[in-house]
Write an enzyme that holds these catalytic residues in place. Structure first.
Site, mmCIF file in Angstrom:
data_model
loop_
_atom_site.group_PDB
_atom_site.id
_atom_site.type_symbol
_atom_site.label_atom_id
_atom_site.label_comp_id
_atom_site.label_asym_id
_atom_site.label_seq_id
_atom_site.Cartn_x
_atom_site.Cartn_y
_atom_site.Cartn_z
ATOM 1 N N ASP A 11 107.616 -6.052 44.145
ATOM 2 C CA ASP A 11 107.622 -5.928 45.599
ATOM 3 C C ASP A 11 109.024 -5.454 45.973
ATOM 4 O O ASP A 11 110.004 -6.162 45.766
ATOM 5 C CB ASP A 11 107.321 -7.308 46.207
ATOM 6 C CG ASP A 11 107.378 -7.320 47.729
ATOM 7 O OD1 ASP A 11 107.936 -6.366 48.321
ATOM 8 O OD2 ASP A 11 106.878 -8.294 48.322
ATOM 9 N N LYS A 131 99.563 -11.961 46.866
ATOM 10 C CA LYS A 131 99.551 -13.269 47.533
ATOM 11 C C LYS A 131 98.933 -14.347 46.652
ATOM 12 O O LYS A 131 98.201 -15.214 47.097
ATOM 13 C CB LYS A 131 98.802 -13.194 48.878
ATOM 14 C CG LYS A 131 99.362 -12.148 49.831
ATOM 15 C CD LYS A 131 100.778 -12.423 50.283
ATOM 16 C CE LYS A 131 101.324 -11.349 51.211
ATOM 17 N NZ LYS A 131 101.847 -10.167 50.484
ATOM 18 N N TYR A 227 112.636 -20.109 45.943
ATOM 19 C CA TYR A 227 111.508 -19.282 46.369
ATOM 20 C C TYR A 227 111.938 -17.850 46.623
ATOM 21 O O TYR A 227 112.887 -17.586 47.337
ATOM 22 C CB TYR A 227 110.889 -19.832 47.661
ATOM 23 C CG TYR A 227 109.741 -18.971 48.141
ATOM 24 C CD1 TYR A 227 108.569 -18.894 47.388
ATOM 25 C CD2 TYR A 227 109.825 -18.217 49.305
ATOM 26 C CE1 TYR A 227 107.516 -18.100 47.799
ATOM 27 C CE2 TYR A 227 108.769 -17.421 49.722
ATOM 28 C CZ TYR A 227 107.626 -17.373 48.953
ATOM 29 O OH TYR A 227 106.574 -16.572 49.365
ATOM 30 N N LYS A 230 105.888 -14.609 45.883
ATOM 31 C CA LYS A 230 104.962 -15.024 44.832
ATOM 32 C C LYS A 230 105.017 -14.059 43.658
ATOM 33 O O LYS A 230 105.532 -12.955 43.767
ATOM 34 C CB LYS A 230 103.550 -15.078 45.402
ATOM 35 C CG LYS A 230 103.175 -16.473 45.863
ATOM 36 C CD LYS A 230 102.959 -17.391 44.678
ATOM 37 C CE LYS A 230 102.851 -18.834 45.148
ATOM 38 N NZ LYS A 230 103.109 -19.778 44.068
ATOM 39 N N ARG A 264 103.376 -17.792 52.837
ATOM 40 C CA ARG A 264 104.618 -18.355 52.307
ATOM 41 C C ARG A 264 104.470 -18.855 50.874
ATOM 42 O O ARG A 264 105.222 -19.722 50.428
ATOM 43 C CB ARG A 264 105.143 -19.474 53.219
ATOM 44 C CG ARG A 264 105.507 -18.971 54.602
ATOM 45 C CD ARG A 264 105.930 -20.057 55.558
ATOM 46 N NE ARG A 264 106.016 -19.514 56.915
ATOM 47 C CZ ARG A 264 107.119 -18.958 57.420
ATOM 48 N NH1 ARG A 264 108.209 -18.890 56.708
ATOM 49 N NH2 ARG A 264 107.112 -18.461 58.635
HETATM 50 P P1 13P Z 1 104.758 -11.688 48.767
HETATM 51 O O1 13P Z 1 105.036 -12.571 47.577
HETATM 52 O O2 13P Z 1 103.541 -10.848 48.569
HETATM 53 O O3 13P Z 1 105.967 -10.901 49.131
HETATM 54 O O4 13P Z 1 104.404 -12.651 49.995
HETATM 55 C C1 13P Z 1 105.362 -13.564 50.395
HETATM 56 C C2 13P Z 1 104.961 -14.394 51.557
HETATM 57 O O5 13P Z 1 105.704 -15.299 51.886
HETATM 58 C C3 13P Z 1 103.709 -14.153 52.300
HETATM 59 O O6 13P Z 1 103.570 -15.024 53.380
HETATM 60 MG MG MG Z 2 106.649 -9.299 50.036
HETATM 61 MG MG MG Z 3 103.221 -9.366 47.161
#
Ligand code: 13P
Ligand code: MG
Ligand code: MG
Ligand code: 13P
Length: 364
Positions: A11, A131, A227, A230, A264
């Site tokens: 990402d 996600k 964090y 994801k 999140r």
């Molecule tokens: P990503 O891991 O796809 O960037 O999503 C992060 C996130 O906090 C979505 O709410």
């Molecule tokens: Mg993202």
């Molecule tokens: Mg993502």
């Protein structure tokens, strides 16, 4: 011909928020890969699921090849520049290291790679999800390679009847173990059923040791210690012949299962199978999405892709996923929608605890 199929993803900036990707990022990636086609790599395909940029590459340099990994890293850096110019969201999100050092593993991007002798016909399916996290593949991979109610080939195809072996990683302890299916499935499921910690890394044909599937198992939080989004995972599956048929490989996704991720990175929600055009998780930053691209390999050339979930036969799975999404969402901040405390990607618990420290007293 021995071919390596590498899927490397990161990402590097979302559009809008974490929901999708701006076309300019994919264009930049294609531009750079085009220059390496016929040199470092044989062929490539660039796609995305949600906000994750996916580089699908074929070459003959084997897994963990420094040049191929450097190419991917350079592309992610170049695309981050584009993302920064447009002030896209979370530009460079998954690039956790300042500079490339030999291999993208442990630096943020997700990687799934396999090398094999290309068969006279070599259909492969590449699953990519947004996600969610790497453990999301445990249930479908189990169904594909060990469950006769999913894969009738395990029962009636002579060349699959001996079963498959599963390499399972304990991502917290950094250990691995091999289980043989079918005779060890009860032992194996003790671990596979706990996908936040135990993840299928690879699957092999029992009789000839051929690689059948490989998944990314990177856990960004374990890499960064905090964090950072994801670990939106990828997985390559070889199909047909002495492997499960295309339809057997796709079948588990007709029953959406609950995976960790979503808003999140801190919730459970259903994994919805969608065509690439619908891979824009927007409702509560979700629900989690999975796409499946099918290719036929021809001397390393990627013939395709076919967008495998672009099929009305998956409409019902999408409807069920939406129903499950409603049920989960109705719990708001309560478990089991919200992840258990120890799995939370982000939490205010330490601050709240500190603030309330003096107000806790023993129960009589
Ligand atoms: P990503 O891991 O796809 O960037 O999503 C992060 C996130 O906090 C979505 O709410
Ligand atoms: Mg993202
Ligand atoms: Mg993502
Ligand atoms: P193969 O034996 O060619 O893999 O055919 C099985 C099949 O495709 C049935 O769906």
């Amino acid at each position: 011909m021995r071919i390596t199929l590498s899927v490397i993803k990161a990402d590097v900036g979302g559009y809008v928020g974490h929901s999708s990707m701006h076309e300019a990022l994919m264009e930049r990636a294609r531009e750079i890969l085009e220059k390496e086609k016929g040199r470092l790599i044989i062929d490539f395909h660039v796609t995305r699921v949600g906000d994750d940029l996916q580089l699908i590459m074929t070459h003959t340099r084997g897994e963990d090849n420094e040049e191929v990994h450097r190419l991917a890293w350079d592309i992610f850096e170049e695309c981050t520049k584009v993302a920064k110019e447009m002030k896209l969201y979370g530009a460079g999100q998954d690039l956790l290291a300042d500079a490339f050092s030999g291999n993208v593993r442990g630096m943020g991007p997700g990687v799934a790679e396999m090398s094999f002798e290309e068969r006279p016909s070599e259909p492969v399916i590449i699953f990519m999800a947004d996600k969610t996290s790497a453990g999301a593949w445990n249930l479908p991979l189990y169904r594909i390679f060990a469950d006769p109610f999913n894969t009738i080939g395990l029962v009636i195809a002579e060349n699959m009847h001996t079963g498959f072996s599963f390499e399972v990683h304990d991502v917290k302890e950094g250990k691995k173990i091999i289980f043989n299916a079918p005779e060890e499935i009860y032992d194996m499921l003790v671990f596979l059923g706990a996908p936040t910690r135990y993840m299928i890394k690879a699957v092999y044909h029992r009789e000839n040791g051929d690689i059948a599937a490989v998944a990314s198992t990177q856990r960004l939080a374990l890499v960064a210690g905090r964090y950072v989004g994801k670990d939106d995972p990828v997985c390559i599956v070889r199909t047909q012949g002495h492997f499960p048929a295309v339809g057997e490989v796709l079948e588990p996704f007709t029953k959406p299962h609950l995976v960790e991720g979503w808003m999140r990175g801190s919730h459970y929600g259903p994994l919805m199978p969608v065509p690439v055009r619908d891979a824009n998780p927007s409702r509560f930053d979700g629900p989690p999405r999975v796409i499946a691209l099918g290719f036929q390999l021809s001397d390393g050339k990627l013939i395709g892709p076919r967008d495998m979930f672009d099929d009305p036969a998956f409409d019902e799975a999408r409807r069920v996923a939406n129903i499950l999404a409603d049920i989960m969402r109705s719990h708001g901040p309560f478990e089991p929608h919200r992840l258990p405390l120890e799995e939370m990607e982000y939490t205010t618990m330490p601050q709240v605890m500190k603030k309330l420290e003096g107000r806790f007293s023993p129960i009589e």
